[in-house]
Scaffold this motif. Structure first.
Motif, mmCIF file in Angstrom:
data_model
loop_
_atom_site.group_PDB
_atom_site.id
_atom_site.type_symbol
_atom_site.label_atom_id
_atom_site.label_comp_id
_atom_site.label_asym_id
_atom_site.label_seq_id
_atom_site.Cartn_x
_atom_site.Cartn_y
_atom_site.Cartn_z
ATOM 1 N N GLU A 23 16.550 21.326 12.607
ATOM 2 C CA GLU A 23 15.679 20.348 11.590
ATOM 3 C C GLU A 23 14.212 20.683 11.270
ATOM 4 O O GLU A 23 14.072 20.155 11.003
ATOM 5 N N PHE A 24 13.670 21.398 12.187
ATOM 6 C CA PHE A 24 12.220 22.056 11.794
ATOM 7 C C PHE A 24 12.272 22.518 11.251
ATOM 8 O O PHE A 24 10.511 22.346 10.381
ATOM 9 N N GLU A 25 12.895 23.434 10.550
ATOM 10 C CA GLU A 25 13.140 24.013 8.934
ATOM 11 C C GLU A 25 13.337 23.257 8.000
ATOM 12 O O GLU A 25 12.367 23.873 6.781
ATOM 13 N N LYS A 26 13.359 21.803 8.180
ATOM 14 C CA LYS A 26 12.816 20.952 7.158
ATOM 15 C C LYS A 26 11.518 20.601 6.925
ATOM 16 O O LYS A 26 10.987 20.066 5.140
ATOM 17 N N THR A 27 10.392 20.662 7.797
ATOM 18 C CA THR A 27 9.247 20.375 7.369
ATOM 19 C C THR A 27 7.839 21.371 8.110
ATOM 20 O O THR A 27 6.723 21.295 7.774
ATOM 21 N N LEU A 28 8.392 22.675 8.354
ATOM 22 C CA LEU A 28 7.610 23.075 9.344
ATOM 23 C C LEU A 28 7.659 24.806 8.631
ATOM 24 O O LEU A 28 9.577 25.235 8.624
ATOM 25 N N ASP A 29 7.005 25.547 8.813
ATOM 26 C CA ASP A 29 6.903 26.720 9.030
ATOM 27 C C ASP A 29 7.988 27.696 9.907
ATOM 28 O O ASP A 29 6.980 28.417 10.430
ATOM 29 N N LEU A 148 3.316 14.842 20.305
ATOM 30 C CA LEU A 148 3.087 15.845 19.267
ATOM 31 C C LEU A 148 2.849 15.949 18.426
ATOM 32 O O LEU A 148 2.525 15.380 17.656
ATOM 33 N N ASP A 149 2.178 17.192 17.790
ATOM 34 C CA ASP A 149 1.900 16.903 16.642
ATOM 35 C C ASP A 149 2.637 17.395 15.900
ATOM 36 O O ASP A 149 2.838 19.289 15.881
ATOM 37 N N TRP A 150 3.399 17.064 15.003
ATOM 38 C CA TRP A 150 4.283 17.719 14.110
ATOM 39 C C TRP A 150 3.959 18.499 13.034
ATOM 40 O O TRP A 150 4.522 19.145 12.528
ATOM 41 N N THR A 151 2.990 18.765 13.479
ATOM 42 C CA THR A 151 2.470 19.912 12.192
ATOM 43 C C THR A 151 2.390 20.751 12.287
ATOM 44 O O THR A 151 2.024 22.035 11.976
ATOM 45 N N THR A 155 3.932 24.434 18.760
ATOM 46 C CA THR A 155 3.547 23.607 19.607
ATOM 47 C C THR A 155 4.913 22.525 20.274
ATOM 48 O O THR A 155 6.056 22.036 21.026
ATOM 49 N N CYS A 156 4.764 21.517 19.226
ATOM 50 C CA CYS A 156 5.945 20.735 18.377
ATOM 51 C C CYS A 156 7.401 21.121 18.525
ATOM 52 O O CYS A 156 8.171 20.548 18.837
ATOM 53 N N VAL A 157 7.418 22.547 18.601
ATOM 54 C CA VAL A 157 8.767 22.899 18.260
ATOM 55 C C VAL A 157 9.604 23.075 20.339
ATOM 56 O O VAL A 157 10.752 23.505 20.640
ATOM 57 N N LEU A 158 8.607 22.557 20.441
ATOM 58 C CA LEU A 158 8.668 23.665 22.528
ATOM 59 C C LEU A 158 8.660 22.369 23.297
ATOM 60 O O LEU A 158 9.729 22.676 24.543
ATOM 61 N N PHE A 159 8.980 21.459 22.732
ATOM 62 C CA PHE A 159 9.270 20.120 24.105
ATOM 63 C C PHE A 159 10.508 18.932 23.431
ATOM 64 O O PHE A 159 10.595 18.832 22.799
ATOM 65 N N GLY A 160 10.491 18.683 25.220
ATOM 66 C CA GLY A 160 11.211 17.517 24.795
ATOM 67 C C GLY A 160 11.666 16.311 25.919
ATOM 68 O O GLY A 160 10.428 16.433 26.707
#
Length: 324
Positions: A23-29, A148-151, A155-160
């Motif tokens: 899901e993060f591949e859509k908005t992040l490198d 979380l900073d979604w940019t 960091t943003c991929v690590l937490f839940g």
């Protein structure tokens, strides 16, 4: 004879929404492989709109009480470890009391970031040894998705998000390491390392919640050394060694930290409860979540000796040794 804080029940709650790495591949490198390789994380849960830390904490509390065969009227105190409270005040613990209709005893929060549950367990143990309470509900609950900073892909991929809870009850033991319950604890903090993991906002500075900031590589180096040393210290206080350990139940931050700590302790990964792949880093919730999942999997059994350790912002770190 010695008073011990014995685990009588355990439970957890995870939000319905599951977020895979893709899901993060859509908005992040970033890519699924990049995230898995560096953290071991494959997916995590995010709270729904309107779902708060207290909501999840109450769900986990109910599960732990049911597991213990107790109801809220049997509980003397509620301690919630969290860095993401619903409001600046009142405490999440009092909100859990209201949700569970607890009209006796007391509740308060503990804030030591990812080490919060270790601090909360130690606090509950001290209250029980002092004779102030007989049964305590200890909860770790977090909604890190809200800070979380979604940019920031680091960091943003690590937490839940999620929550876990245990019910502790006072029992009399012989006073040696064969007793059930909490046998020892070891706590530390050092504010010189603040910049490694912090949130860039707060009530008395920015007036806003802020976003999470982290220096990953320096934190990794500190984590493995400090987690190993605190685990050894807690074992030594209990008169035990690495060879006595049945399970390490670590803070689930990063698989490389978990592997590095286990290696330095001389404990094989087959004796480490790992849930980071499914939950990500849920901060103060990660240890009670892992205890609940580990028990449900059949890994953790009565009589097992467990070392649980964590490090978080502050830096704050520590370990608890307990017999299940």
């Amino acid at each position: 004879m010695t008073l011990r804080a014995v685990v009588k029940g355990v439970g957890h709650y995870l939000p319905e929404r599951v977020v895979p790495n893709q899901e993060f591949e859509k908005t992040l490198d970033t890519t699924d492989e990049w995230i898995r390789t560096r953290s071991g994380i494959e997916r995590r849960h995010f709270a729904a709109e309107g779902e708060a830390t207290s909501t999840m904490a109450a769900h986990a509390a109910r599960a732990a009480l049911a597991d213990a065969g107790l109801d809220i009227g049997d509980i003397d105190a509620v301690i919630v470890a969290t860095s993401t409270p619903d409001l600046t005040f009142p405490s999440v613990a009092t909100m859990v009391q209201k949700e569970l209709e607890m009209t006796r005893g007391f509740g308060f929060d503990v804030q030591a970031v990812c080490a919060g549950f270790i601090y909360a367990l130690t606090t509950a143990n001290a209250l029980m040894i002092a004779g102030q309470v007989e049964r305590v509900l200890v909860i770790g609950a977090e909604t890190f998705s809200r800070i979380l900073d979604w940019t920031d892909r680091s960091t943003c991929v690590l937490f839940g998000d999620g929550a876990g809870a245990v019910v502790l009850e006072s029992e009399t033991g012989k006073g040696d390491s064969s007793d059930r319950g909490i046998l020892s604890s070891d706590l530390h903090s050092d504010g010189r390392y603040r910049e490694m993991l912090y949130v860039d906002g707060g009530v008395s500075t920015s007036g806003s919640a802020g976003k999470l900031r982290m220096q990953g590589n320096p934190l990794f180096r500190q984590a493995v050394d400090k987690l190993t040393s605190t685990a050894h210290a807690a074992l030594a206080k209990a008169g035990l060694t690495n060879a006595d350990v049945d399970w390490i139940v670590p803070h689930q931050a990063n698989i490389r930290i978990i592997q590095g700590t286990a290696k330095k302790m001389g404990v094989p990964m087959e004796r480490v409860v790992v849930t980071v792949q499914d939950h990500g880093n849920t901060s103060a919730a990660s240890i009670p979540l892992a205890l609940s999942v580990g028990r449900a999997r059949g890994q953790i059994k009565p009589g097992d000796l467990i070392v649980t350790e964590a490090i978080g912002g502050g830096l704050a770190w520590g370990a608890v040794v307990l017999r299940w």
